[in-house]
Design an enzyme around this catalytic site. Structure first.
Site, PDB file in Angstrom:
ATOM      1  N   ASP A  33       0.852  -1.182   0.000  1.00 13.18           N
ATOM      2  CA  ASP A  33       0.000   0.000   0.000  1.00 13.18           C
ATOM      3  C   ASP A  33       0.895   1.242   0.000  1.00 13.18           C
ATOM      4  O   ASP A  33       1.872   1.325   0.735  1.00 13.18           O
ATOM      5  CB  ASP A  33      -0.921  -0.001   1.228  1.00 13.18           C
ATOM      6  CG  ASP A  33      -2.057   0.997   1.072  1.00 13.18           C
ATOM      7  OD1 ASP A  33      -3.216   0.557   0.922  1.00 13.18           O
ATOM      8  OD2 ASP A  33      -1.787   2.219   1.101  1.00 13.18           O
ATOM      9  N   ILE A  34       0.518   2.217  -0.818  1.00 15.30           N
ATOM     10  CA  ILE A  34       1.335   3.429  -0.969  1.00 15.30           C
ATOM     11  C   ILE A  34       1.277   4.307   0.285  1.00 15.30           C
ATOM     12  O   ILE A  34       2.164   5.137   0.499  1.00 15.30           O
ATOM     13  CB  ILE A  34       0.878   4.204  -2.231  1.00 15.30           C
ATOM     14  CG1 ILE A  34       2.002   5.052  -2.789  1.00 15.30           C
ATOM     15  CG2 ILE A  34      -0.374   5.032  -1.969  1.00 15.30           C
ATOM     16  CD1 ILE A  34       1.737   5.571  -4.196  1.00 15.30           C
ATOM     17  N   VAL A 100     -10.819   2.704  -4.033  1.00 16.50           N
ATOM     18  CA  VAL A 100     -10.424   2.198  -5.358  1.00 16.50           C
ATOM     19  C   VAL A 100     -11.416   1.104  -5.773  1.00 16.50           C
ATOM     20  O   VAL A 100     -11.527   0.070  -5.091  1.00 16.50           O
ATOM     21  CB  VAL A 100      -8.985   1.637  -5.329  1.00 16.50           C
ATOM     22  CG1 VAL A 100      -8.601   1.103  -6.708  1.00 16.50           C
ATOM     23  CG2 VAL A 100      -7.999   2.715  -4.877  1.00 16.50           C
ATOM     24  N   HIS A 104     -10.087  -5.485  -3.565  1.00 18.86           N
ATOM     25  CA  HIS A 104      -8.787  -5.727  -2.940  1.00 18.86           C
ATOM     26  C   HIS A 104      -8.968  -6.057  -1.470  1.00 18.86           C
ATOM     27  O   HIS A 104      -9.912  -5.616  -0.831  1.00 18.86           O
ATOM     28  CB  HIS A 104      -7.859  -4.513  -3.085  1.00 18.86           C
ATOM     29  CG  HIS A 104      -8.473  -3.219  -2.631  1.00 18.86           C
ATOM     30  ND1 HIS A 104      -9.376  -2.524  -3.408  1.00 18.86           N
ATOM     31  CD2 HIS A 104      -8.328  -2.506  -1.490  1.00 18.86           C
ATOM     32  CE1 HIS A 104      -9.751  -1.425  -2.761  1.00 18.86           C
ATOM     33  NE2 HIS A 104      -9.139  -1.400  -1.580  1.00 18.86           N
TER      34      HIS A 104
HETATM   35  P1  AMP Z   1      -9.770   1.289  -0.100  1.00 18.55           P
HETATM   36  O1  AMP Z   1     -10.156   2.485   0.705  1.00 18.55           O
HETATM   37  O2  AMP Z   1     -10.101  -0.005   0.583  1.00 18.55           O
HETATM   38  O3  AMP Z   1     -10.302   1.377  -1.519  1.00 18.55           O
HETATM   39  O4  AMP Z   1      -8.198   1.311  -0.156  1.00 18.55           O
HETATM   40  C1  AMP Z   1      -7.445   1.772  -1.232  1.00 18.55           C
HETATM   41  C2  AMP Z   1      -6.000   1.705  -0.824  1.00 18.55           C
HETATM   42  O5  AMP Z   1      -5.208   1.842  -1.986  1.00 18.55           O
HETATM   43  C3  AMP Z   1      -5.555   2.795   0.157  1.00 18.55           C
HETATM   44  O6  AMP Z   1      -5.049   2.184   1.341  1.00 18.55           O
HETATM   45  C4  AMP Z   1      -4.474   3.552  -0.614  1.00 18.55           C
HETATM   46  O7  AMP Z   1      -3.412   3.971   0.202  1.00 18.55           O
HETATM   47  C5  AMP Z   1      -4.028   2.511  -1.638  1.00 18.55           C
HETATM   48  N1  AMP Z   1      -3.469   3.046  -2.877  1.00 18.55           N
HETATM   49  C6  AMP Z   1      -3.961   4.038  -3.648  1.00 18.55           C
HETATM   50  N2  AMP Z   1      -3.179   4.230  -4.722  1.00 18.55           N
HETATM   51  C7  AMP Z   1      -2.180   3.325  -4.630  1.00 18.55           C
HETATM   52  C8  AMP Z   1      -1.045   3.010  -5.433  1.00 18.55           C
HETATM   53  N3  AMP Z   1      -0.777   3.667  -6.570  1.00 18.55           N
HETATM   54  N4  AMP Z   1      -0.222   2.012  -5.030  1.00 18.55           N
HETATM   55  C9  AMP Z   1      -0.472   1.348  -3.890  1.00 18.55           C
HETATM   56  N5  AMP Z   1      -1.519   1.582  -3.092  1.00 18.55           N
HETATM   57  C10 AMP Z   1      -2.358   2.564  -3.443  1.00 18.55           C
END
Ligand code: AMP
Length: 120
Positions: A33-34, A100, A104
């Protein structure tokens, strides 16, 4: 909800955006996770186009579902959190706080995580 081909995880799967890969097989990708919420915070995604946990459970093949579940626990082992404990989170939709729209699982660990959900 229709799948959005331009969501950020779709772009990672197409190689348009880099990720810190932890694990990959025919059906699954896992990457860091970023914006980690804990010392261990890894995301596991199916390669197929599924919006949410519900979408995945309804439409994915049995092979994809088994591969995805096995992959989660391979990553749990790779990240070294199996013994100390960890949390799996799948946010879905508005109330679930899903940002997103590609299904996931968050694997979170590396410290005591406290209450499961904030009580308000
Ligand atoms: P959610 O709220 O469950 O949709 O979580 C989305 C997750 O994606 C969050 O924890 C973000 O920090 C992570 N995220 C967003 N963009 C990226 C990226 N480019 N690479 C890795 N993680 C990401």
């Amino acid at each position: 909800m229709a799948y959005d081909d331009n969501n950020i995880f779709a772009r990672i799967l197409r190689g348009e955006i880099p990720c810190k890969k932890i694990y990959e097989d025919a059906h699954t990708l896992a990457f860091e996770d970023i914006n980690p919420a804990a010392p261990v915070h890894t995301l596991v995604i199916p390669k197929g186009k599924y919006v949410s946990a519900t979408d995945f459970s309804e439409k994915a093949s049995e092979v994809e579902i088994v591969a995805f579940n096995r992959a989660i626990h391979k990553v749990v082992a790779l990240k070294g959190v199996a013994d100390a404990g960890y949390r799996l989170i799948a946010n879905a939709g508005l109330n679930g706080g899903q940002e997103v729209p590609h299904f996931h699982i968050h694997i979170i660990g590396g410290r005591p995580l406290g209450a499961m959900v904030q009580r308000k």
